[in-house]
Design an enzyme around this catalytic site. Structure first.
Site, mmCIF file in Angstrom:
data_model
loop_
_atom_site.group_PDB
_atom_site.id
_atom_site.type_symbol
_atom_site.label_atom_id
_atom_site.label_comp_id
_atom_site.label_asym_id
_atom_site.label_seq_id
_atom_site.Cartn_x
_atom_site.Cartn_y
_atom_site.Cartn_z
ATOM 1 N N HIS A 67 0.801 -1.119 0.030
ATOM 2 C CA HIS A 67 0.041 -0.027 0.069
ATOM 3 C C HIS A 67 0.896 1.272 0.170
ATOM 4 C CE1 HIS A 67 -3.478 -2.299 0.639
ATOM 5 N NE2 HIS A 67 -3.229 -2.940 1.563
ATOM 6 N N SER A 115 -3.951 -7.247 -1.278
ATOM 7 C CA SER A 115 -4.567 -6.488 -0.587
ATOM 8 C C SER A 115 -5.291 -5.344 -1.274
ATOM 9 C CB SER A 115 -3.828 -5.842 0.451
ATOM 10 O OG SER A 115 -4.393 -5.044 1.341
ATOM 11 N N GLU A 141 -6.476 0.854 -5.469
ATOM 12 C CA GLU A 141 -5.308 0.340 -5.834
ATOM 13 C C GLU A 141 -5.336 -1.409 -5.067
ATOM 14 O OE1 GLU A 141 -2.959 -0.950 -3.086
ATOM 15 O OE2 GLU A 141 -3.597 0.218 -1.567
#
Length: 168
Positions: A67, A115, A141
């Site tokens: 992330h 994720s 994302e």
């Protein structure tokens, strides 16, 4: 935690366990599965990504490491909903050192998570079960991560570029 400290983007982690290794830096699998509670008690409902995917397309959703917006790894070739969940197909940029490292770790099974980073647009809480049902999300994302949140999701293929040093 006070409400002013909350981040607008949420992250949901999914396993990424390569089942086979083929040539060319491409990997694919499910970044989210529908109607399965994750360890954070969120349940993504079918159709939750539809509007976001139509609006953003693959080029509008980033492929990151953990992330971190400072660590792009490549790009998404396709993102689509099917009856099972959000199916993704991406290509690691093998010109990027971190992407080569991640690819090596994926091949060895050391990195096994995907994720999703998103903003919830419509959700409903179920007080009886403690679940939050995500009905519409804005997908920003999808990251390759170390720790997955939803153990049932799997990558179906990891493709790598093989080079014979004798021919380099």
């Amino acid at each position: 935690m006070n409400a002013s400290c909350r981040l607008p983007i949420e992250a949901k982690l999914l396993p990424l366990q390569p089942s086979r290794i083929l040539p060319d830096g491409v990997f694919e699998g499910y970044a989210s599965l529908f109607r399965i509670p994750d360890l954070g008690k969120d349940v993504v409902e079918p159709g939750a990504f539809r509007d976001s995917l139509a609006r953003r397309g693959p080029s509008g959703v980033k492929l990151l490491w953990q992330h971190d917006p400072a660590e792009p790894l490549g790009r998404w070739l396709s993102l689509s909903e099917d009856s099972r969940g959000l199916f993704v197909r991406g290509r690691l940029s093998l010109a990027v050192a971190r992407a080569r490292e991640i690819l090596a770790l994926m091949r060895e099974g050391a990195i096994d998570g995907l994720s999703i980073g998103f903003r919830s647009e419509r959700a409903r809480n179920e007080p009886r079960t403690g679940l939050r049902r995500l009905e519409r999300v804005d997908l920003w994302e999808v990251s390759i991560v170390t720790f997955p949140m939803l153990p049932q999701a799997r990558v179906s293929a990891v493709k790598t570029a093989f080079r014979n040093p004798a021919f380099a």
